[in-house]
Motif scaffolding. Structure first.
Motif, PDB file in Angstrom:
ATOM      1  N   ASN A  13      -3.477  -5.744  -5.190  1.00  0.00           N
ATOM      2  CA  ASN A  13      -2.207  -6.144  -6.007  1.00  0.00           C
ATOM      3  C   ASN A  13      -1.137  -4.920  -5.563  1.00  0.00           C
ATOM      4  N   LEU A  14      -1.978  -3.835  -5.313  1.00  0.00           N
ATOM      5  CA  LEU A  14      -1.114  -2.696  -4.916  1.00  0.00           C
ATOM      6  C   LEU A  14      -1.747  -1.734  -3.745  1.00  0.00           C
ATOM      7  N   LEU A  15      -1.027  -1.462  -2.834  1.00  0.00           N
ATOM      8  CA  LEU A  15      -1.657  -0.409  -1.903  1.00  0.00           C
ATOM      9  C   LEU A  15      -1.039   0.829  -2.029  1.00  0.00           C
ATOM     10  N   LEU A  16      -1.981   1.761  -2.079  1.00  0.00           N
ATOM     11  CA  LEU A  16      -1.698   3.133  -2.530  1.00  0.00           C
ATOM     12  C   LEU A  16      -2.050   4.120  -1.559  1.00  0.00           C
ATOM     13  N   ILE A  17      -0.995   4.697  -0.827  1.00  0.00           N
ATOM     14  CA  ILE A  17      -1.499   5.309   0.363  1.00  0.00           C
ATOM     15  C   ILE A  17      -0.405   6.785   0.484  1.00  0.00           C
ATOM     16  N   ASN A  18      -0.959   7.523   1.229  1.00  0.00           N
ATOM     17  CA  ASN A  18       0.040   8.638   1.660  1.00  0.00           C
ATOM     18  C   ASN A  18       1.012   8.562   2.615  1.00  0.00           C
ATOM     19  N   GLU A  19       1.804   9.224   2.783  1.00  0.00           N
ATOM     20  CA  GLU A  19       3.037   9.102   3.778  1.00  0.00           C
ATOM     21  C   GLU A  19       2.576   8.799   5.222  1.00  0.00           C
ATOM     22  N   TRP A  20       1.402   9.764   5.675  1.00  0.00           N
ATOM     23  CA  TRP A  20       1.069   9.870   6.773  1.00  0.00           C
ATOM     24  C   TRP A  20       0.351   8.657   7.103  1.00  0.00           C
ATOM     25  N   GLU A  21      -0.560   8.071   6.115  1.00  0.00           N
ATOM     26  CA  GLU A  21      -1.378   6.889   6.302  1.00  0.00           C
ATOM     27  C   GLU A  21      -0.241   5.794   6.421  1.00  0.00           C
ATOM     28  N   ALA A  22       0.690   5.561   5.685  1.00  0.00           N
ATOM     29  CA  ALA A  22       1.757   4.741   5.910  1.00  0.00           C
ATOM     30  C   ALA A  22       2.193   4.468   7.277  1.00  0.00           C
ATOM     31  N   ARG A  23       2.785   5.645   7.678  1.00  0.00           N
ATOM     32  CA  ARG A  23       3.095   5.761   9.139  1.00  0.00           C
ATOM     33  C   ARG A  23       2.246   5.414  10.306  1.00  0.00           C
ATOM     34  N   GLN A  24       0.948   5.683   9.945  1.00  0.00           N
ATOM     35  CA  GLN A  24      -0.154   5.783  10.931  1.00  0.00           C
ATOM     36  C   GLN A  24      -0.553   3.971  10.940  1.00  0.00           C
ATOM     37  N   LEU A  25      -0.650   3.525   9.851  1.00  0.00           N
ATOM     38  CA  LEU A  25      -1.176   2.128   9.680  1.00  0.00           C
ATOM     39  C   LEU A  25      -0.180   1.023  10.080  1.00  0.00           C
ATOM     40  N   PHE A  26       1.308   1.378   9.655  1.00  0.00           N
ATOM     41  CA  PHE A  26       2.233   0.445  10.198  1.00  0.00           C
ATOM     42  C   PHE A  26       2.877   0.817  11.685  1.00  0.00           C
ATOM     43  N   GLY A  27       2.524   2.007  12.171  1.00  0.00           N
ATOM     44  CA  GLY A  27       3.021   2.459  13.467  1.00  0.00           C
ATOM     45  C   GLY A  27       4.667   2.534  13.390  1.00  0.00           C
TER      46      GLY A  27
END
Lengths: 300, 300
Positions: free
Chosen positions: A166-180
């Motif tokens: 229901n909620l994806l909780l990640i940090n900013e670097w992970e967000a950038r890395q995961l979604f390119g």
């Protein structure tokens, strides 16, 4: 029966910062999370530890009302992690990670845990995350975290697992890395397309961002002048957020905003001391005071 | 007579981003600042340009009501700056800076400018900043900026000049560098000890922070999905902040909070296009719409 279940590591950390050091300190995602969450709601842990884990660690958790029934103790050593921070504490310099028995983590949830309402599934192997989700009976709210190691190794599985949360909780670097993409707005949009109703991006000292269909919230961090050891701040942010949410019953966007501020407040206490030292001594009154302070510092 | 005076560079920039490029684009601190400030208040520029500056540049400014009387045009070339941005646009990769005639910048303020109320003194040599401050008759509000180059070269002079300003407006890296601490709270405390009543720390996509004796404000940035060229965003933030403040007459902490949001809004428009392309076309209605959006995204 616990309302919130935390699935994640238990470890013994060796940390050095310019302000001192600790050796084999009781920690790990599930520990920081549950200590924070237990400030608001009954919390249970699903994890694995070696036979070197001590009775005092369990009794510390139990005294806070944290259920430890889901912690498997197996022959071998507990996960050990060591790192140091330089004066700029935004980055942890990892010295060594010995996964030890955590490499065998294959969680089977106790029967009563499967009926809980809120689940936090920490940054473990995404295959294990999926296995956990498949054991849940009728969860109201599943929150999923991940980390760079798994994004590199199993990006596709993470994206598949995220669909079930229901909620994806990640940090900013992970967000950038995961979604390119370097753009957090774009990354969050991609994440929402996968299926979760909410995405929260943690930015450490810069606060956190909430994204959901058609709405957006920017939460500041609590302004800390005395930063001693940031270890566990992110996990205690997640713990306070979920503990407070579970206590407030239904999850809505408006409640998530408040929960994020509670997360920021509790994380700020964590970073003010080594390991759990500061976190374990705070009261709801301390928390409420900082919550009100954040209200004032965002008002215009 | 202008209410706000901007002292700073005029330049011709060559910029490349993943979304395109521009060559010899009319820009510089004083230009971005004044275009943003003129949205709210009469603004005058104190700067220097070479004989290669074109009539159209002046008429562009004049049409917006910007007073160009304080711009010296001398024989030689205008400041030229070139940089490129990679996909992560948080960092400008500088290719070349030809200061040209800007190296001779020795501002003598027109008589009527000296009586203005609000002054922005951009990131020039701190000795020149002091010279400018000494020319002011009875300023209500003096805002000072600086940059890493001058912090390395003339730290002491910067600290001396800061004493004479009402607001020190710098970015997070400059704050850390200038006060020798990674902790922004500590840096701001040191800055306030010098004398200015206010310190604002700009953090780009992470918003900005206001510090004053006994109060603190955290402003988010406007969430941008389309970031084309961040050049000038910081200067237009300063321009909108000061233009709006001057329009609202007296400076108070509460007004500064609102002014920072106007700064964030106008900066967001700047970054949505190359150079001044987006900034020059916005209306007060566009600004008000984003201001109200930021109200919503900070509410909890």
């Amino acid at each position: 029966m616990p309302d919130v279940i935390a699935v994640g590591s238990i470890g013994l950390d060796t940390i050095k910062t310019p302000f001192g050091s600790v050796k084999d300190e009781f920690s790990g995602t599930a520990v920081f999370f549950s200590v924070a969450s237990s400030l608001f709601s009954q919390t249970g842990i699903v994890s694995i530890a070696g036979t070197d884990i001590q009775k005092k660690h369990f009794s510390f958790l139990n005294k806070r009302g944290i259920c430890t029934k889901g912690i498997q103790v197996v022959k071998g050593k507990t996960l050990r992690f060591s790192c140091y921070y330089e004066y700029d504490m935004n980055e942890a310099h990892v010295l060594k990670t010995d996964v030890n028995v955590f490499g065998k983590f294959n969680p089977v949830l106790p029967e009563e845990y499967r009926k809980a309402r809120h689940f936090f599934i920490g940054a473990v192997n995404p295959k294990i995350q999926t296995k956990v989700i498949n054991q849940l009976e009728d969860p109201e709210f599943v929150v999923m975290d991940t980390k760079p190691f798994w994004i590199e190794k199993s990006r596709k599985t993470i994206l598949d697992t995220a669909k079930k949360s229901n909620l994806l909780l990640i940090n900013e670097w992970e967000a950038r890395q995961l979604f390119g993409t370097p753009n957090l707005q774009k990354a969050a949009k991609e994440a929402l397309k996968l299926g979760p109703e909410y995405v929260i991006i943690k930015k450490g000292e810069h606060g956190s961002l909430l994204f959901t269909d058609g709405a957006y919230f920017s939460a500041p961090s609590y302004p800390l002048e005395t930063l001693i050891d940031p270890t566990g701040a992110g996990d205690s942010y997640a713990g306070a957020l979920m503990g407070w949410l579970a206590k407030s019953r239904t999850v809505t966007e408006s409640k998530l905003r408040k929960a994020m501020i509670y997360g920021a407040v509790v994380a700020s206490f964590t970073a003010e001391g080594f390991g759990l030292s500061r976190l374990k001594s705070i009261t709801l009154k301390d928390i409420e005071r900082r919550y009100q302070e954040i209200k004032k510092i965002t008002c215009f």
